[in-house]
Design a protein around this motif. Sequence first.
Motif, short mmCIF file in Angstrom:
data_model
loop_
_atom_site.label_atom_id
_atom_site.label_comp_id
_atom_site.label_asym_id
_atom_site.label_seq_id
_atom_site.Cartn_x
_atom_site.Cartn_y
_atom_site.Cartn_z
N TYR A 144 0.30 4.08 -4.72
CA TYR A 144 -1.02 4.24 -4.09
C TYR A 144 -0.93 5.40 -3.11
N VAL A 145 -1.85 6.33 -3.21
CA VAL A 145 -1.86 7.47 -2.28
C VAL A 145 -3.07 7.35 -1.36
N GLN A 146 -2.80 7.40 -0.05
CA GLN A 146 -3.87 7.25 0.93
C GLN A 146 -4.34 8.62 1.44
N SER A 147 -5.62 8.72 1.70
CA SER A 147 -6.15 9.95 2.30
C SER A 147 -5.60 10.11 3.71
N ILE A 148 -5.51 11.39 4.15
CA ILE A 148 -5.07 11.65 5.53
C ILE A 148 -6.17 11.15 6.48
N PHE A 149 -5.74 10.60 7.60
CA PHE A 149 -6.69 9.98 8.56
C PHE A 149 -7.43 11.06 9.35
N PRO A 150 -8.65 10.73 9.79
CA PRO A 150 -9.35 11.66 10.69
C PRO A 150 -8.64 11.75 12.04
#
Lengths: 230, 230
Positions: A144-150
């Motif tokens: 699972y690849v997570q988006s970079i956080f704001p």
Amino acid sequence: MRKFIFIVAAVLTALCAQAITNEELVEIQKTKKYTELWGQRATLFNTLGCDSTSIVMLGNSLTHGDEWHELFNDHRILNRGINGDVIQGIADRLDAVVDGHPAKIFLLSGTNDVSHNLSADSIAEAAGKLIDLIRERTPQTKLYVQSIFPINNVDYKRYKAMFGKDQVIRDINVRLKEICKEKGVTFIDVYPHLADENGNLRKDITNDGLHLLGQGYLIWRDVLDPYIKE
Amino acid sequence: MRKFIFIVAAVLTALCAQAITNEELVEIQKTKKYTELWGQRATLFNTLGCDSTSIVMLGNSLTHGDEWHELFNDHRILNRGINGDVIQGIADRLDAVVDGHPAKIFLLSGTNDVSHNLSADSIAEAAGKLIDLIRERTPQTKLYVQSIFPINNVDYKRYKAMFGKDQVIRDINVRLKEICKEKGVTFIDVYPHLADENGNLRKDITNDGLHLLGQGYLIWRDVLDPYIKE
């Protein structure tokens, strides 16, 4: 005879693929000028290992900061985060993760590469290579690849290296989503759950504009929960 | 009527002893100029809590750096370490630990107080007060106090604030042992297991003269193991 040659080849391959040692990891840390913490954590992870039941949270300070097995009340979940780690740093300590062929890996990386002034394209490309490497080394693991956080540079002025990097992060996330689609990897877009209406990290869930307070980890948990349980 | 008054008094006491909020912890962090990491971890610990089955590892970076539940293969063990934390910092985030009345607490603190140039006597006295506070707040918890770890300024020159502090650490440990005896608290002398013949942190189990590599955590584990299991 053919079977014999096959067995010999398999044994030789296994011998060549001997696990990395803690001494080699410390050498990598020194050579690549990673932090001492990287050497400490990478050798700990190498000492602990993991197995086919493990769920590995792989990443930087955001991952490191949590107590994952408590957050999900699930002892299979392992913290493999290191403060300040970059995409290459994760690649350099991958053996201790992929050799155990864990059930799942949740990857979150790129924020520190952004702070090092790399372009969105080059960071997304590096992330794509890391994804390929993980899948090649442990094809049986669900990745699972997570988006970079704001981030939040409006209410907090703590991380000068992140000033003006909001758009870079958003550009990387667009590319990451495409890369995951191309590669057939699950992309989890955590970003919108943590951002306010202006795209800043919600000021009530951080105290430095980059990292999460306890209440922020609860939001992240709720986003990941269906993927942990599926 | 007497029973009624008793119940009302009990309810009022419970209301007055309301748990600390994450907002209050962030306020303490700012007021006392603790690191942002302190605020992040303290609010996480407050969010996660603990209960009467928990075994709490309470301390600074040495405790923080480990993955305790993995090291002992015991999901009851909780990491309550914060990089850089001092004795007062631990006291300031104690609610999230003592309110759950855990089965055991393993305390390791004082190294960062040493780096702040405090005297051995004043640090030992502060540790004694923290021990009293923990016992007062959760008398049913079994408390273990660990000796401060050796440092190594000979092979590593990383932490200038620790130069020449070897004897201060040894003096604190002598006092800590006495204090624990006076108070009837179990003292665990980890120090000699990690030191070489000159009293320096063994150079093969550290990469900075202060923190442990994976192989160092294995030694620490073996020292604590009987106390975890008893």
